[in-house]
Design a protein around this motif. Structure first.
Motif, short mmCIF file in Angstrom:
data_model
loop_
_atom_site.label_atom_id
_atom_site.label_comp_id
_atom_site.label_asym_id
_atom_site.label_seq_id
_atom_site.Cartn_x
_atom_site.Cartn_y
_atom_site.Cartn_z
N HIS B 192 0.86 -1.19 0.00
CA HIS B 192 0.00 0.00 0.00
C HIS B 192 0.88 1.23 0.00
O HIS B 192 1.88 1.28 0.71
CB HIS B 192 -0.91 -0.05 1.24
CG HIS B 192 -1.31 1.29 1.79
ND1 HIS B 192 -1.05 1.67 3.08
CD2 HIS B 192 -1.95 2.33 1.22
CE1 HIS B 192 -1.52 2.89 3.29
NE2 HIS B 192 -2.07 3.32 2.19
N ILE B 193 0.52 2.20 -0.82
CA ILE B 193 1.20 3.50 -0.75
C ILE B 193 0.25 4.57 -1.26
O ILE B 193 -0.46 4.37 -2.25
CB ILE B 193 2.55 3.51 -1.52
CG1 ILE B 193 3.21 4.89 -1.44
CG2 ILE B 193 2.41 3.06 -2.95
CD1 ILE B 193 4.67 4.91 -1.85
N GLN B 194 0.22 5.68 -0.55
CA GLN B 194 -0.56 6.84 -0.97
C GLN B 194 0.30 8.06 -0.73
O GLN B 194 1.27 8.00 0.02
CB GLN B 194 -1.85 6.96 -0.16
CG GLN B 194 -2.89 5.93 -0.51
CD GLN B 194 -4.04 5.98 0.47
OE1 GLN B 194 -3.91 5.59 1.62
NE2 GLN B 194 -5.18 6.47 0.03
N LEU B 195 -0.09 9.17 -1.33
CA LEU B 195 0.70 10.39 -1.12
C LEU B 195 -0.18 11.61 -1.38
O LEU B 195 -0.97 11.62 -2.31
CB LEU B 195 1.88 10.39 -2.09
CG LEU B 195 2.87 11.55 -2.05
CD1 LEU B 195 4.24 11.09 -2.51
CD2 LEU B 195 2.44 12.74 -2.88
#
Lengths: 266, 235
Positions: B192-195
């Motif tokens: 998971h990765i968000q920015l």
């Protein structure tokens, strides 16, 4: 109709060899066609086609109260309705996850880039501000709705003109447009989704290709390399090296897409 | 690292005090609490059980269904109870973060429900939620390849920091705040990765490295909690 397993397997084999059914290479977009001001009633609008994918985006402006945590800023709302007309996979009814996600991906790309100068949309602090509504509707879904919606949104914003505002009544006089444009900064957010299918990294998948991709990363960024928003989609892990590769791939794609749409941004 | 001062005196790579405990919801098949300072998440697993309605059954693999929700009084200004666009998205993101580690193929036509509630919020709630959920799944005895550990990396002006709190999330000086929640397996795979914010790719790559380091510490805390639960003397 879902893509059959046999076709899916074939697509992956092709991608592995760097080929695609429609003859494109892995980093190539389909033909992007843009039409501005497609709606006379909307304050701004655009229709974007990427291959057979067709999306219409409208901008409406209204005067309303600001949010309590940003009393001197205008509001931004991005909504998507995945019309059943555009695909046999969409059903009518309240928005489900894909529609919510699409709206939020575009919202964050635009919001975080500070493309819309929201502080210039304040009429009276704490009481009245302009609200910008960006509404996205696909007319035909052949994959990569997100990128089409992103392009549509920035062009629709560029074309938008304020409606007349009656200061005495504090109401918008709809149907009468002024020449005033939405205050926009130079940081144009380009929202590009990179996909991984097997070992291959691609952009702009068709619906068929989208069905066999394992994971996608949507990045909102500028043409000069800044990243404003990012979200990984789907349940498949990525190694740090793959992530790195996706970042580079996406940066290149942003440059390419920008050069194709630049002339519509004036 | 330079003499960058964080508002609460932490070092840039330092997380807040973490606590983890499994078995906090006796009714559930598995449950856990995970906290980063004042951010407290609990997660409960129910299942695997038969998927209803039947038409949602998947004969090829089990379904992981996550539900993230914040208590109305978990933040200063009351939030309306029930699902929002934000919580719907985080629920899905959590499913995506956890599914790669689950051997979900073992459960055709079944569903595993994971309910995550944020009792108190001081930023990084989705990360605390994912950490609690991973523990709860392990506690429920669902076959897993590994745990996952989640942390939000922040960029405050130009400085990268681990585990942002609310004050840091609202950082306005210099380049402002960039928030990057990341979830990793112990082997360093990103699930998971968000920015949100403004960052260069080079800085983002460094942020991922920092997440990897912080993730290792979180993993130790999670492992310890699981070991304690299997040690009957400590129960």
């Amino acid at each position: 109709m879902e893509t059959s397993k046999l076709t899916g397997k074939r697509i992956k084999e092709y991608l592995f060899q760097g080929k695609r059914f429609d003859g494109r290479n892995l980093e190539e977009f389909r033909k992007i066609t843009i039409e501005k001001n497609v709606s006379k009633k909307a304050e701004g609008s655009a229709r974007v086609k990427i291959g057979n994918t067709d999306v219409i985006v409208g901008v409406k402006l209204d005067v309303s109260e600001p949010y309590p945590d940003s009393p001197n800023k205008g509001n931004l709302m991005v909504t998507t309705e995945l019309l059943p007309l555009s695909s046999d996979r969409f059903e009518s009814g309240p928005p489900r996850f894909p529609a919510i996600e699409l709206g939020r991906l575009i919202d964050r790309g635009i919001r975080e880039s500070k493309f819309i100068e929201l502080e210039k949309l304040c009429i009276k602090e704490g009481e009245k501000v302009w609200s910008v509504f960006i509404d996205i509707y696909p007319l035909n879904n052949d994959g990569n709705l997100i990128d089409a919606a992103g392009i549509g949104a920035i062009i629709a914003l560029k074309t938008a003109r304020f409606p007349k505002y009656d200061e005495e009544t504090g109401r918008v006089v709809y149907g009468e447009f002024t020449d005033k444009k939405i205050p926009l900064s130079k940081d144009i957010p380009l929202i590009i989704t990179t996909h991984k299918a097997g070992e291959s990294i691609i952009v702009d998948p068709t619906l068929e290709e989208e069905d066999v991709t394992d994971v996608r990363v949507t990045i909102g960024g500028s043409v000069n390399g800044l990243i404003f928003s990012l979200q990984k989609g789907n349940s498949k892990e990525l190694t740090i090296e793959e992530m790195s590769k996706i970042l580079d791939f996406s940066e290149k794609a942003r440059k390419k897409v920008f050069s194709e749409i630049e002339r519509y941004l004036n | 690292m330079t003499a960058f001062k964080r508002l609460d005196g932490r070092k840039p790579e330092e997380t807040r005090k973490m606590e983890a405990k499994v078995g906090v919801v006796p009714n559930a098949d598995g449950s856990a609490m995970f906290s980063f300072g004042d951010t407290i998440a609990i997660a409960a697993v129910y299942g695997p059980k038969k998927m209803h309605p039947q038409h949602q059954q998947d004969p090829e693999k089990g379904t992981l269904r996550c539900n993230y929700s914040m208590l109305s009084f978990s933040v200063s200004e009351r939030i309306r109870p029930g699902p929002s666009r934000r919580s719907t998205e985080i629920s899905k993101i959590t499913e995506w973060a956890l599914e790669p580690i689950l051997m979900i193929k073992k459960y055709p036509n079944m569903v595993i429900d994971v309910h995550i509630n944020i009792l108190q919020a001081d930023a990084s709630t989705r990360c605390a939620g994912i950490n609690a959920a991973a523990l709860a799944l392990a506690h429920a005895g669902i076959p897993m390849k590994s745990l996952v550990s989640s942390v939000s990396i922040g960029k405050l002006d130009k400085q990268l920091v681990a585990d942002v709190n609310k004050d840091e999330e609202d950082w306005e000086e210099g380049e402002g705040a960039t928030d990057i929640p990341i979830t990793l397996t112990p082997r360093g795979e990103i699930t998971h990765i968000q920015l949100d914010g403004k960052i260069t790719s080079q800085e983002l790559k460094e942020a991922i490295e920092l997440a990897r380091k912080a993730g290792k510490e979180i993993y130790e805390v999670q492992k310890k909690a699981l070991k304690e639960s299997s040690n009957p003397e400590k129960k």
